[in-house]
Scaffold this motif. Structure first.
Motif, mmCIF file in Angstrom:
data_model
loop_
_atom_site.group_PDB
_atom_site.id
_atom_site.type_symbol
_atom_site.label_atom_id
_atom_site.label_comp_id
_atom_site.label_asym_id
_atom_site.label_seq_id
_atom_site.Cartn_x
_atom_site.Cartn_y
_atom_site.Cartn_z
ATOM 1 N N ASP A 23 1.897 -3.889 1.245
ATOM 2 C CA ASP A 23 1.204 -3.506 2.457
ATOM 3 C C ASP A 23 -0.511 -3.278 2.379
ATOM 4 O O ASP A 23 -1.012 -4.060 3.026
ATOM 5 C CB ASP A 23 1.598 -1.932 2.589
ATOM 6 N N ALA A 24 -0.868 -3.044 1.070
ATOM 7 C CA ALA A 24 -2.278 -2.784 0.641
ATOM 8 C C ALA A 24 -3.115 -4.430 0.872
ATOM 9 O O ALA A 24 -4.033 -4.246 1.411
ATOM 10 C CB ALA A 24 -2.610 -2.377 -0.755
ATOM 11 N N PRO A 25 -2.508 -5.189 0.187
ATOM 12 C CA PRO A 25 -3.095 -6.621 0.382
ATOM 13 C C PRO A 25 -3.180 -7.139 1.938
ATOM 14 O O PRO A 25 -4.037 -7.773 2.298
ATOM 15 C CB PRO A 25 -2.135 -7.480 -0.385
ATOM 16 N N GLU A 26 -2.192 -6.857 2.641
ATOM 17 C CA GLU A 26 -2.082 -7.178 3.813
ATOM 18 C C GLU A 26 -3.228 -6.484 4.847
ATOM 19 O O GLU A 26 -3.690 -6.847 5.570
ATOM 20 C CB GLU A 26 -0.739 -6.999 4.589
ATOM 21 N N ILE A 27 -3.129 -4.959 4.441
ATOM 22 C CA ILE A 27 -4.080 -4.085 5.275
ATOM 23 C C ILE A 27 -5.589 -4.564 4.824
ATOM 24 O O ILE A 27 -6.303 -4.445 5.552
ATOM 25 C CB ILE A 27 -3.920 -2.790 5.104
ATOM 26 N N MET A 28 -6.008 -5.066 3.463
ATOM 27 C CA MET A 28 -7.118 -5.328 2.954
ATOM 28 C C MET A 28 -7.659 -6.580 3.659
ATOM 29 O O MET A 28 -8.842 -6.716 4.216
ATOM 30 C CB MET A 28 -7.152 -5.500 1.457
ATOM 31 N N SER A 29 -6.673 -7.330 4.009
ATOM 32 C CA SER A 29 -6.970 -8.787 4.568
ATOM 33 C C SER A 29 -7.436 -8.469 6.197
ATOM 34 O O SER A 29 -8.501 -9.046 6.574
ATOM 35 C CB SER A 29 -5.705 -9.510 4.590
ATOM 36 N N ARG A 42 -8.729 -0.793 -2.999
ATOM 37 C CA ARG A 42 -7.642 -0.156 -3.144
ATOM 38 C C ARG A 42 -7.576 0.575 -4.555
ATOM 39 O O ARG A 42 -7.749 0.007 -5.574
ATOM 40 C CB ARG A 42 -6.739 -1.397 -3.446
ATOM 41 N N VAL A 43 -7.037 1.903 -4.285
ATOM 42 C CA VAL A 43 -6.847 2.578 -5.530
ATOM 43 C C VAL A 43 -5.357 2.206 -5.966
ATOM 44 O O VAL A 43 -4.565 1.836 -5.298
ATOM 45 C CB VAL A 43 -7.096 4.105 -5.272
ATOM 46 N N CYS A 44 -5.136 2.793 -7.222
ATOM 47 C CA CYS A 44 -3.960 2.640 -7.763
ATOM 48 C C CYS A 44 -2.794 3.574 -6.946
ATOM 49 O O CYS A 44 -3.291 4.690 -6.602
ATOM 50 C CB CYS A 44 -4.164 3.250 -9.397
ATOM 51 N N PRO A 45 -1.600 3.040 -7.001
ATOM 52 C CA PRO A 45 -0.716 3.877 -5.961
ATOM 53 C C PRO A 45 -0.686 5.139 -6.633
ATOM 54 O O PRO A 45 -0.685 5.427 -7.685
ATOM 55 C CB PRO A 45 0.633 2.966 -6.346
ATOM 56 N N LEU A 46 -0.140 6.130 -5.617
ATOM 57 C CA LEU A 46 -0.021 7.756 -6.064
ATOM 58 C C LEU A 46 1.252 8.221 -5.702
ATOM 59 O O LEU A 46 2.156 7.717 -5.104
ATOM 60 C CB LEU A 46 -1.018 8.315 -4.861
ATOM 61 N N VAL A 134 6.131 -4.120 8.070
ATOM 62 C CA VAL A 134 6.048 -4.314 9.595
ATOM 63 C C VAL A 134 5.355 -3.185 10.300
ATOM 64 O O VAL A 134 4.562 -3.427 11.065
ATOM 65 C CB VAL A 134 7.347 -5.039 10.167
ATOM 66 N N GLU A 135 5.771 -2.229 9.708
ATOM 67 C CA GLU A 135 5.136 -0.710 10.456
ATOM 68 C C GLU A 135 3.795 -0.579 10.057
ATOM 69 O O GLU A 135 3.077 -0.389 10.699
ATOM 70 C CB GLU A 135 6.030 0.283 10.188
ATOM 71 N N ALA A 136 3.465 -0.758 8.791
ATOM 72 C CA ALA A 136 2.281 -0.566 8.122
ATOM 73 C C ALA A 136 1.365 -1.453 8.776
ATOM 74 O O ALA A 136 0.098 -1.241 9.295
ATOM 75 C CB ALA A 136 2.114 -0.762 6.589
#
Length: 176
Positions: A23-29, A42-46, A134-136
């Protein structure tokens, strides 16, 4: 104009490597396509604890970003069954934000319940998107296409919820 963005993926399964963070790479894009000059971090996963998520939101907000996006933790399965994962993103957001709007999705779409939040604090917009890819992606795209300075938080939260809902058959879920 969005110039500085933090992306905060959440979830024990992401943090421990059981599930890969797509999700993070897609949202960054998506953010960079919409705002090519934006600085995106993007921070380290929490881990999925309310305190961990809250503290990281506060830490990210110290650098005065325009936008913070939290990924995952929008459900509340553990409130319905002890066998389901714990999700605390929306509760951490409700404690942090000065003003926010939210919409809940109920149904058979893989989530017994999901809550999407769009809010503001000290000039920073903060949203959460669900964890499933797909939701993100749908929620992030809806945010980016519906958000503009001065727009009503309620409208943005509803657009995000409807975008997630659109990923499923009409009878599978509903937005409240």
């Amino acid at each position: 104009m969005i110039e500085k963005v933090f992306i905060l993926p959440t979830g024990d399964e992401i943090k421990n490597g059981t599930v890969r963070d797509l999700d993070a790479p897609e949202i960054m894009s998506l953010v960079v396509r919409e705002f090519p000059e934006a600085e995106v971090t993007r921070v380290c996963p929490l881990l999925d604890t309310e305190d961990t998520i809250f503290r990281k939101i506060v830490e990210a907000a110290e650098s005065k970003p325009d936008l913070i996006i939290l990924i995952g933790g929008s459900g509340g399965g553990h409130r319905f069954s002890k066998t389901l994962g714990k999700d605390y993103t929306h509760t951490a957001l409700s404690h942090y934000l000065d003003e926010y709007a939210s919409h809940e999705i109920y149904g058979k779409n893989g989530h017994m319940w999901s809550k999407l939040v769009c809010g503001k604090k000290d000039g920073t917009i903060v949203i959460n998107v669900p964890g499933p890819f797909v939701e993100a992606k749908a929620a992030a795209e809806a945010f980016l296409s519906s958000y503009e300075e001065g727009v009503d938080l309620e409208e943005v939260a509803l657009a995000m919820a409807n975008a997630v809902l659109a990923q499923y058959p009409v009878s599978a879920a509903e937005v409240k």
